[in-house]
Design a protein around this motif. Structure first.
Motif, PDB file in Angstrom:
ATOM      1  N   GLU A  68      17.540  72.772  -8.328  1.00  0.00           N
ATOM      2  CA  GLU A  68      17.591  72.324  -9.729  1.00  0.00           C
ATOM      3  C   GLU A  68      18.987  72.460 -10.318  1.00  0.00           C
ATOM      4  N   ALA A  71      21.172  69.607  -9.214  1.00  0.00           N
ATOM      5  CA  ALA A  71      20.800  68.374  -9.928  1.00  0.00           C
ATOM      6  C   ALA A  71      21.258  68.416 -11.379  1.00  0.00           C
ATOM      7  N   GLU A  72      21.013  69.517 -12.066  1.00  0.00           N
ATOM      8  CA  GLU A  72      21.343  69.607 -13.492  1.00  0.00           C
ATOM      9  C   GLU A  72      22.845  69.640 -13.752  1.00  0.00           C
ATOM     10  N   ALA A  75      24.516  66.452 -10.972  1.00  0.00           N
ATOM     11  CA  ALA A  75      23.740  65.240 -10.655  1.00  0.00           C
ATOM     12  C   ALA A  75      23.766  64.917  -9.166  1.00  0.00           C
ATOM     13  N   GLU A  77      21.999  65.733  -5.136  1.00  0.00           N
ATOM     14  CA  GLU A  77      20.856  66.230  -4.372  1.00  0.00           C
ATOM     15  C   GLU A  77      21.228  66.234  -2.902  1.00  0.00           C
ATOM     16  N   MET A 107      22.708  61.502  -7.644  1.00  0.00           N
ATOM     17  CA  MET A 107      21.346  61.105  -8.001  1.00  0.00           C
ATOM     18  C   MET A 107      21.365  59.882  -8.915  1.00  0.00           C
ATOM     19  N   ASN A 109      18.811  59.185 -11.153  1.00  0.00           N
ATOM     20  CA  ASN A 109      18.265  59.632 -12.438  1.00  0.00           C
ATOM     21  C   ASN A 109      18.261  61.156 -12.505  1.00  0.00           C
ATOM     22  N   PRO A 110      19.431  61.763 -12.705  1.00  0.00           N
ATOM     23  CA  PRO A 110      19.476  63.233 -12.723  1.00  0.00           C
ATOM     24  C   PRO A 110      18.812  63.795 -13.970  1.00  0.00           C
ATOM     25  N   ASN A 113      21.179  68.418 -18.226  1.00  0.00           N
ATOM     26  CA  ASN A 113      21.663  69.781 -18.058  1.00  0.00           C
ATOM     27  C   ASN A 113      21.452  70.547 -19.363  1.00  0.00           C
TER      28      ASN A 113
END
Length: 156
Positions: A68, A71-72, A75, A77, A107, A109-110, A113
């Motif tokens: 997570e 990703a946050e 952005a 993965e 990503m 569609n992140p 944050n």
């Protein structure tokens, strides 16, 4: 009495008590690690650092937190997360969990944050550039940078 104890267990830990995950996005082909420069409000300045965050959701494990945070914060993965090292709570230090995210991709569609601090710059660096940043004191010499050096050595 049992209800009070159970409610306390579900409360978010205070910021100073949180365990922390550190994620090293690593390109295995170019042998580069991804760094971010973040403006940290509590210090009112910018720092070069690694993707990181507090383990603040009691229903999720540390690997999920690492995924997570990647990703946050940036952005990204990755299909491959490797646990590099975990430290204990020693001398008042928080437990830290270090992960390598191999060959991350951006990503589509992140998630948003939720952090108050914001990234001002980012870059991929090889081990030589990383060492120059350490020598120039652009990076702090700490457990996180030592683990990053271990990440570089893993891919020699």
């Amino acid at each position: 009495m049992l209800e009070v104890i159970q409610a306390k267990l579900k409360e978010k830990p205070s910021r100073k008590d949180l365990e922390v995950v550190i994620v090293y996005p690593f390109n295995t082909e170019t042998k580069e690690i991804f760094l971010i420069q973040e403006y940290i409000h509590s210090y009112a300045r910018k720092f070069w650092k690694f993707v990181s965050g507090g383990v603040d959701k009691v229903d999720k494990d540390i690997l999920t937190h690492a995924i997570e945070e990647l990703a946050e914060e940036v952005a990204m993965e990755s299909d491959v997360f490797l646990h590099l090292y975990s430290s204990e709570r020693v001398f008042g230090n928080r437990p830290m969990h270090y992960f390598i995210a191999e060959n991350p991709v951006i990503m589509e569609n992140p998630p948003e944050n939720p952090d108050e601090d914001y990234i001002t710059d980012s870059k991929w660096v090889n081990e030589e550039e990383f060492q120059k940043m350490l020598d120039a004191k652009e990076l702090q010499w700490d457990q996180g940078t030592m683990c990053a050096l271990q990440a570089f050595r893993r891919y020699h």
